[in-house]
Design a protein around this motif. Structure first.
Motif, PDB file in Angstrom:
ATOM      1  N   ILE A  97       0.835  -1.207   0.000  1.00 46.36           N
ATOM      2  CA  ILE A  97       0.000   0.000   0.000  1.00 46.36           C
ATOM      3  C   ILE A  97       0.863   1.248   0.000  1.00 46.36           C
ATOM      4  O   ILE A  97       0.611   2.194  -0.758  1.00 46.36           O
ATOM      5  CB  ILE A  97      -0.976  -0.022   1.191  1.00 46.36           C
ATOM      6  CG1 ILE A  97      -1.982  -1.166   1.014  1.00 46.36           C
ATOM      7  CG2 ILE A  97      -1.686   1.322   1.343  1.00 46.36           C
ATOM      8  CD1 ILE A  97      -2.784  -1.504   2.244  1.00 46.36           C
ATOM      9  N   GLU A  98       1.912   1.260   0.825  1.00 50.55           N
ATOM     10  CA  GLU A  98       2.748   2.457   0.896  1.00 50.55           C
ATOM     11  C   GLU A  98       3.592   2.661  -0.362  1.00 50.55           C
ATOM     12  O   GLU A  98       4.061   3.771  -0.612  1.00 50.55           O
ATOM     13  CB  GLU A  98       3.609   2.443   2.152  1.00 50.55           C
ATOM     14  CG  GLU A  98       2.775   2.688   3.393  1.00 50.55           C
ATOM     15  CD  GLU A  98       3.557   2.795   4.681  1.00 50.55           C
ATOM     16  OE1 GLU A  98       4.762   2.460   4.697  1.00 50.55           O
ATOM     17  OE2 GLU A  98       2.957   3.214   5.684  1.00 50.55           O
ATOM     18  N   ALA A  99       3.739   1.647  -1.200  1.00 50.27           N
ATOM     19  CA  ALA A  99       4.418   1.828  -2.482  1.00 50.27           C
ATOM     20  C   ALA A  99       3.631   2.787  -3.378  1.00 50.27           C
ATOM     21  O   ALA A  99       4.196   3.404  -4.277  1.00 50.27           O
ATOM     22  CB  ALA A  99       4.609   0.479  -3.173  1.00 50.27           C
ATOM     23  N   ALA A 100       2.340   2.936  -3.109  1.00 49.57           N
ATOM     24  CA  ALA A 100       1.487   3.843  -3.884  1.00 49.57           C
ATOM     25  C   ALA A 100       1.662   5.302  -3.464  1.00 49.57           C
ATOM     26  O   ALA A 100       0.960   6.174  -3.970  1.00 49.57           O
ATOM     27  CB  ALA A 100       0.024   3.425  -3.752  1.00 49.57           C
ATOM     28  N   ARG A 101       2.613   5.567  -2.558  1.00 52.52           N
ATOM     29  CA  ARG A 101       2.907   6.954  -2.171  1.00 52.52           C
ATOM     30  C   ARG A 101       3.566   7.701  -3.320  1.00 52.52           C
ATOM     31  O   ARG A 101       3.533   8.922  -3.368  1.00 52.52           O
ATOM     32  CB  ARG A 101       3.842   6.990  -0.962  1.00 52.52           C
ATOM     33  CG  ARG A 101       3.225   6.448   0.301  1.00 52.52           C
ATOM     34  CD  ARG A 101       4.212   6.435   1.428  1.00 52.52           C
ATOM     35  NE  ARG A 101       4.156   7.725   2.093  1.00 52.52           N
ATOM     36  CZ  ARG A 101       4.847   8.036   3.176  1.00 52.52           C
ATOM     37  NH1 ARG A 101       5.671   7.148   3.695  1.00 52.52           N
ATOM     38  NH2 ARG A 101       4.732   9.210   3.727  1.00 52.52           N
ATOM     39  N   GLY A 102       4.207   6.972  -4.215  1.00 50.41           N
ATOM     40  CA  GLY A 102       4.922   7.593  -5.315  1.00 50.41           C
ATOM     41  C   GLY A 102       6.306   8.042  -4.879  1.00 50.41           C
ATOM     42  O   GLY A 102       6.687   7.914  -3.719  1.00 50.41           O
ATOM     43  N   ALA A 103       7.046   8.582  -5.826  1.00 55.75           N
ATOM     44  CA  ALA A 103       8.399   9.081  -5.561  1.00 55.75           C
ATOM     45  C   ALA A 103       8.302  10.409  -4.806  1.00 55.75           C
ATOM     46  O   ALA A 103       7.252  11.057  -4.806  1.00 55.75           O
ATOM     47  CB  ALA A 103       9.142   9.264  -6.883  1.00 55.75           C
ATOM     48  N   PRO A 104       9.399  10.825  -4.172  1.00 56.50           N
ATOM     49  CA  PRO A 104       9.372  12.117  -3.481  1.00 56.50           C
ATOM     50  C   PRO A 104       8.906  13.234  -4.417  1.00 56.50           C
ATOM     51  O   PRO A 104       9.352  13.328  -5.558  1.00 56.50           O
ATOM     52  CB  PRO A 104      10.832  12.319  -3.055  1.00 56.50           C
ATOM     53  CG  PRO A 104      11.371  10.930  -2.926  1.00 56.50           C
ATOM     54  CD  PRO A 104      10.691  10.145  -4.014  1.00 56.50           C
ATOM     55  N   GLU A 106       5.932  13.447  -5.687  1.00 52.54           N
ATOM     56  CA  GLU A 106       4.772  12.998  -6.455  1.00 52.54           C
ATOM     57  C   GLU A 106       3.569  12.821  -5.535  1.00 52.54           C
ATOM     58  O   GLU A 106       3.723  12.521  -4.351  1.00 52.54           O
ATOM     59  CB  GLU A 106       5.049  11.656  -7.124  1.00 52.54           C
ATOM     60  CG  GLU A 106       6.037  11.698  -8.253  1.00 52.54           C
ATOM     61  CD  GLU A 106       6.208  10.337  -8.911  1.00 52.54           C
ATOM     62  OE1 GLU A 106       6.873  10.306  -9.940  1.00 52.54           O
ATOM     63  OE2 GLU A 106       5.715   9.320  -8.378  1.00 52.54           O
ATOM     64  N   ALA A 107       2.398  12.998  -6.103  1.00 54.51           N
ATOM     65  CA  ALA A 107       1.175  12.746  -5.354  1.00 54.51           C
ATOM     66  C   ALA A 107       1.005  11.235  -5.156  1.00 54.51           C
ATOM     67  O   ALA A 107       1.508  10.426  -5.942  1.00 54.51           O
ATOM     68  CB  ALA A 107      -0.022  13.313  -6.098  1.00 54.51           C
ATOM     69  N   ALA A 108       0.304  10.874  -4.090  1.00 55.49           N
ATOM     70  CA  ALA A 108       0.064   9.465  -3.778  1.00 55.49           C
ATOM     71  C   ALA A 108      -1.153   8.941  -4.535  1.00 55.49           C
ATOM     72  O   ALA A 108      -1.989   9.711  -5.004  1.00 55.49           O
ATOM     73  CB  ALA A 108      -0.147   9.297  -2.275  1.00 55.49           C
ATOM     74  N   LEU A 109      -1.242   7.642  -4.614  1.00 53.91           N
ATOM     75  CA  LEU A 109      -2.392   6.960  -5.211  1.00 53.91           C
ATOM     76  C   LEU A 109      -2.708   7.487  -6.606  1.00 53.91           C
ATOM     77  O   LEU A 109      -3.855   7.753  -6.954  1.00 53.91           O
ATOM     78  CB  LEU A 109      -3.622   7.068  -4.296  1.00 53.91           C
ATOM     79  CG  LEU A 109      -3.478   6.444  -2.913  1.00 53.91           C
ATOM     80  CD1 LEU A 109      -4.650   6.801  -2.028  1.00 53.91           C
ATOM     81  CD2 LEU A 109      -3.316   4.931  -3.012  1.00 53.91           C
ATOM     82  N   GLY A 110      -1.655   7.677  -7.401  1.00 47.36           N
ATOM     83  CA  GLY A 110      -1.841   8.132  -8.773  1.00 47.36           C
ATOM     84  C   GLY A 110      -2.475   9.506  -8.875  1.00 47.36           C
ATOM     85  O   GLY A 110      -3.211   9.785  -9.815  1.00 47.36           O
TER      86      GLY A 110
END
Length: 147
Positions: A97-104, A106-110
């Motif tokens: 789930i936390e992989a969906a945070r995105g890169a520094p 970037e917004a989370a969850l797409g």
């Protein structure tokens, strides 16, 4: 935040978990299902705090997600659940789930949220869903996003 989009994207992120050898694939949905095909992850209730920043700048929400595992064999069901609740690794729901945070930056969850964090696991116990017993637990997922 659009709550239905957040729910669906949390479930999509959870579907990336790697199940233990011999365990069925994890069924993931953003909504409480009428019937459960175990093992199952779903986003259930959520609590929202509006106006965490001036002029509707930010809301925060705590989503309660449940993971339920069939209990054909009590010990193996709990071992599967334990693996899913690990704090790290490819079999960890927290990691997936936390992989969906995105890169520094970037917004989370797409783009559906500013950030998220799996805060804790609670309620490790037997659950009844639509008349069937499962061993399961709840994950509390904290999400922040625009108001």
């Amino acid at each position: 935040m659009q709550f239905s989009v957040v729910r669906e994207r949390i479930a999509a992120a959870a579907s990336n978990v790697v199940m233990p050898a011999g365990a069925p694939e994890l069924v993931c949905t953003g909504y409480v299902p009428d019937g459960v095909t175990a093992p199952c992850f779903f986003v259930a209730e959520f609590d929202v705090e509006y106006d965490k920043a001036f002029r509707r700048g930010m809301d925060s929400a705590d989503f309660t997600a449940r993971v339920l595992v069939g209990r054909a064999d009590d010990k193996s069901a709990q071992q599967i659940l334990d693996s899913l609740l690990s704090g790290s690794g490819t079999g960890s729901l927290k990691t997936a789930i936390e992989a969906a945070r995105g890169a520094p930056g970037e917004a989370a969850l797409g783009g559906a949220a500013a950030d998220l964090h799996v805060r804790r696991v609670q309620g490790y116990r037997w659950y009844e869903h639509n008349g069937t017993q499962y061993v399961g637990a709840e994950l509390i997922i904290h999400v922040i996003g625009s108001g």
